[in-house]
Motif scaffolding. Structure first.
Motif, short mmCIF file in Angstrom:
data_model
loop_
_atom_site.label_atom_id
_atom_site.label_comp_id
_atom_site.label_asym_id
_atom_site.label_seq_id
_atom_site.Cartn_x
_atom_site.Cartn_y
_atom_site.Cartn_z
N GLY A 56 14.02 67.98 74.99
CA GLY A 56 13.67 66.78 74.24
C GLY A 56 14.78 65.74 74.25
N GLN A 57 16.02 66.21 74.12
CA GLN A 57 17.15 65.27 74.17
C GLN A 57 17.33 64.70 75.58
N ALA A 58 17.08 65.51 76.60
CA ALA A 58 17.16 64.99 77.96
C ALA A 58 16.11 63.92 78.18
N ALA A 59 14.91 64.12 77.64
CA ALA A 59 13.84 63.12 77.78
C ALA A 59 14.21 61.83 77.06
N VAL A 101 15.46 65.87 83.66
CA VAL A 101 16.11 64.79 84.42
C VAL A 101 15.56 64.76 85.84
N ARG A 102 15.51 65.90 86.49
CA ARG A 102 14.99 65.99 87.87
C ARG A 102 13.57 65.42 87.95
N ASP A 103 12.72 65.83 87.03
CA ASP A 103 11.34 65.36 87.04
C ASP A 103 11.24 63.86 86.77
N TYR A 122 28.17 62.58 69.56
CA TYR A 122 27.39 62.33 68.34
C TYR A 122 27.01 63.64 67.65
N THR A 123 26.84 63.58 66.35
CA THR A 123 26.40 64.74 65.59
C THR A 123 25.08 65.25 66.16
N ASP A 124 24.98 66.53 66.39
CA ASP A 124 23.78 67.22 66.91
C ASP A 124 23.45 66.87 68.36
N GLN A 125 24.32 66.16 69.07
CA GLN A 125 24.05 65.79 70.45
C GLN A 125 24.25 66.97 71.39
N LEU A 126 23.26 67.21 72.25
CA LEU A 126 23.31 68.30 73.21
C LEU A 126 23.32 67.82 74.66
#
Length: 150
Positions: A56-59, A101-103, A122-126
């Motif tokens: 979700g974070q990558a999106a 990311v690839r998709d 950032y806080t909670d950033q993955l």
């Protein structure tokens, strides 16, 4: 009007074909380079979203990357390289982010580096995605041209 991409992707016949990206890319010296800050999974209020979700974070980071590219008169087809940073030591977390990311890049499989890191800003950033783009700008016109008068 369709703009021609400045980016030429290079695939090596001498290296493994397991990689899901081109091994190199070039752009002509006349192209305008766009160096993007790391795209973060932040919403319009500056909050990291969705918390705890690598894919979700990558999106969200890709969505923000597209916005930054558009603001620079570029698109994902103009990206010449990426670096995907994932705050995890687990390969499956890196893969979850990478697949998004690839998709998102589709057939434009730019050279990329996928890295596990200890922490992001950032806080909670993955996830964070860095990118460089190369753009061939349309030549500027000096106005309408007229045929010489006889």
């Amino acid at each position: 009007m369709t703009r021609t991409s400045a980016v030429s992707l290079i695939r090596s016949r001498s290296l493994s074909d397991v990689a899901e990206y081109a091994y190199a890319a070039t752009a002509p010296a006349t192209s305008r380079l766009v160096f993007l800050a790391g795209s973060c999974p932040l919403d319009e209020h500056g909050n990291t979203v969705p918390v705890g979700d690598y894919a979700g974070q990558a999106a969200k980071a890709m969505e923000n990357l597209r916005t930054a590219l558009a603001d620079a008169d570029a698109s994902v087809e103009d990206v010449i390289s990426t670096r995907v940073l994932v705050a995890s030591t687990r390969q499956e977390d890196l893969v979850a982010a990478w697949e998004v990311v690839r998709d998102a890049f589709g057939h434009h499989d730019v050279p990329s580096t996928l890295m596990g890191v200890t922490v992001l800003g950032y806080t909670d950033q993955l996830v964070e995605i860095e990118a460089v783009a190369a753009v061939l700008d349309e030549p500027e016109s000096d106005g309408p041209t007229h045929a010489p008068s006889a």
